[in-house]
Design a protein around this motif. Structure first.
Motif, PDB file in Angstrom:
ATOM      1  N   ALA A 155       0.831  -1.208   0.000  1.00 15.89           N
ATOM      2  CA  ALA A 155       0.000   0.000   0.000  1.00 15.89           C
ATOM      3  C   ALA A 155       0.861   1.252   0.000  1.00 15.89           C
ATOM      4  CB  ALA A 155      -0.942  -0.010   1.201  1.00 15.89           C
ATOM      5  N   CYS A 156       1.950   1.232   0.726  1.00 16.49           N
ATOM      6  CA  CYS A 156       2.844   2.392   0.788  1.00 16.49           C
ATOM      7  C   CYS A 156       3.579   2.606  -0.533  1.00 16.49           C
ATOM      8  CB  CYS A 156       3.859   2.223   1.918  1.00 16.49           C
ATOM      9  SG  CYS A 156       3.107   2.241   3.546  1.00 16.49           S
TER      10      CYS A 156
ATOM     11  N   ARG B  89       2.489   1.972  -3.578  1.00 18.84           N
ATOM     12  CA  ARG B  89       1.633   2.244  -4.730  1.00 18.84           C
ATOM     13  C   ARG B  89       1.746   3.700  -5.166  1.00 18.84           C
ATOM     14  NH1 ARG B  89      -4.176   0.341  -3.144  1.00 18.84           N
ATOM     15  NH2 ARG B  89      -3.657   1.783  -1.506  1.00 18.84           N
ATOM     16  N   PRO B  90       1.713   3.930  -6.475  1.00 17.79           N
ATOM     17  CA  PRO B  90       1.786   5.307  -6.965  1.00 17.79           C
ATOM     18  C   PRO B  90       0.500   6.078  -6.662  1.00 17.79           C
ATOM     19  CG  PRO B  90       1.483   3.772  -8.784  1.00 17.79           C
ATOM     20  CD  PRO B  90       1.666   2.951  -7.540  1.00 17.79           C
ATOM     21  N   VAL B  91       0.642   7.388  -6.609  1.00 18.01           N
ATOM     22  CA  VAL B  91      -0.501   8.278  -6.430  1.00 18.01           C
ATOM     23  C   VAL B  91      -0.711   8.985  -7.759  1.00 18.01           C
ATOM     24  CG1 VAL B  91      -1.370  10.299  -5.198  1.00 18.01           C
ATOM     25  CG2 VAL B  91      -0.083   8.554  -3.961  1.00 18.01           C
ATOM     26  N   TYR B  92      -1.941   8.975  -8.248  1.00 17.53           N
ATOM     27  CA  TYR B  92      -2.254   9.515  -9.568  1.00 17.53           C
ATOM     28  C   TYR B  92      -2.936  10.880  -9.521  1.00 17.53           C
ATOM     29  CZ  TYR B  92      -1.203   4.788 -11.048  1.00 17.53           C
ATOM     30  OH  TYR B  92      -0.571   3.592 -11.280  1.00 17.53           O
TER      31      TYR B  92
ATOM     32  N   THR C 173      -3.287  15.447  -4.263  1.00 20.09           N
ATOM     33  CA  THR C 173      -4.192  15.328  -3.115  1.00 20.09           C
ATOM     34  C   THR C 173      -4.467  16.670  -2.441  1.00 20.09           C
ATOM     35  OG1 THR C 173      -2.324  14.691  -1.716  1.00 20.09           O
ATOM     36  CG2 THR C 173      -3.652  12.898  -2.684  1.00 20.09           C
TER      37      THR C 173
ATOM     38  N   VAL D 175      -3.118  -0.321 -11.439  1.00 24.15           N
ATOM     39  CA  VAL D 175      -3.036  -0.839 -10.069  1.00 24.15           C
ATOM     40  C   VAL D 175      -2.559  -2.286 -10.135  1.00 24.15           C
ATOM     41  CG1 VAL D 175      -4.708   0.697  -8.945  1.00 24.15           C
ATOM     42  CG2 VAL D 175      -5.520  -1.323 -10.140  1.00 24.15           C
TER      43      VAL D 175
ATOM     44  N   SER E 122      -7.500   8.781  -2.008  1.00 29.29           N
ATOM     45  CA  SER E 122      -6.057   8.924  -1.838  1.00 29.29           C
ATOM     46  C   SER E 122      -5.346   9.154  -3.169  1.00 29.29           C
ATOM     47  CB  SER E 122      -5.473   7.667  -1.187  1.00 29.29           C
ATOM     48  OG  SER E 122      -5.564   6.571  -2.090  1.00 29.29           O
TER      49      SER E 122
ATOM     50  N   ARG F  90      -4.783   6.744  -5.406  1.00 30.20           N
ATOM     51  CA  ARG F  90      -4.036   5.553  -5.800  1.00 30.20           C
ATOM     52  C   ARG F  90      -4.746   4.732  -6.872  1.00 30.20           C
ATOM     53  NH1 ARG F  90       0.293   5.299  -2.526  1.00 30.20           N
ATOM     54  NH2 ARG F  90       0.124   6.206  -0.458  1.00 30.20           N
ATOM     55  N   ALA F  91      -5.988   5.085  -7.205  1.00 24.40           N
ATOM     56  CA  ALA F  91      -6.714   4.366  -8.253  1.00 24.40           C
ATOM     57  C   ALA F  91      -7.917   5.181  -8.695  1.00 24.40           C
ATOM     58  CB  ALA F  91      -7.163   2.989  -7.761  1.00 24.40           C
TER      59      ALA F  91
END
Length: 187
Positions: free
Chosen positions: A20-21, A23-26, A29, A56, A142, A144-145
């Motif tokens: 989880a940490c 994973r990319p952020v798209y 935020t 993902v 977040s 992430r997806a």
């Protein structure tokens, strides 16, 4: 034995937390993200085709992706995600989940894919929905997806543009959005 179960689950939970940490952020935020004002979950139920997504890990190699939502008598929603592996005629891979609305708008959902880990739920917000429930955008706040969904395997250009505009308004980087191949006419 509870100690043995804890000892067996600890490495799995650690691996899930590390994944989880990593994973990319798209999305940016700092940009506010808001779900739609209201979703009629009975109308939302049925088959959706994924027409685009942010990559993902759990969808690696997936094409021909569908999501089937079914309203349950207790108000929760059964979710069945399916994809073809690598090619449109590849083997089918599925994942089942249960979703619940967290408020009376029906637009903020908590989704649980692992029933034996009831404390792990994902936030799935519906941030765009056509008036006629023909296309939708589901995003994880977040960043992430995110997914663009359509009732048909091919989405009309105007609907796709509106879905992309909703993602962009929520701070998502559209350059990282990938189309999801679908068979002509659906599967």
């Amino acid at each position: 034995d509870p100690m043995r179960r804890t000892a067996l689950l600890a490495p799995l939970l650690l691996a899930l937390m590390l994944a989880a940490c990593a994973r990319p952020v798209y999305r940016d935020t700092d940009v506010p993200i808001e779900p739609v004002a209201q979703v009629d979950l009975e109308r939302y139920a049925g088959r959706w085709y994924e027409v685009a997504r942010f990559p993902v890990w759990f969808q690696d190699g997936c094409v021909g992706v569908t999501a089937d939502y079914a309203q349950r008598p207790d108000g929760r929603i059964d979710v069945l995600n399916a994809c073809r592996v690598e090619t449109l005629d590849g083997r089918v891979r599925t994942a089942s989940a249960v979703a619940r609305a967290v408020d009376d708008t029906g637009a903020r959902l908590k989704v649980r894919f692992l029933p034996w880990l009831p404390f792990i739920e994902g936030d799935y917000w519906i941030i765009h929905l056509d008036e006629d429930y023909a296309s939708a955008v589901v995003a994880i706040p977040s960043g992430r997806a995110g997914w663009i969904l359509s009732r048909d395997p091919a989405i009309a250009p105007a609907r796709l543009a509106a879905a992309k505009a909703a993602l962009e308004a929520a701070g998502f980087d559209l350059d990282r959005l990938e189309p999801t191949p679908q068979p002509p006419g659906g599967a």
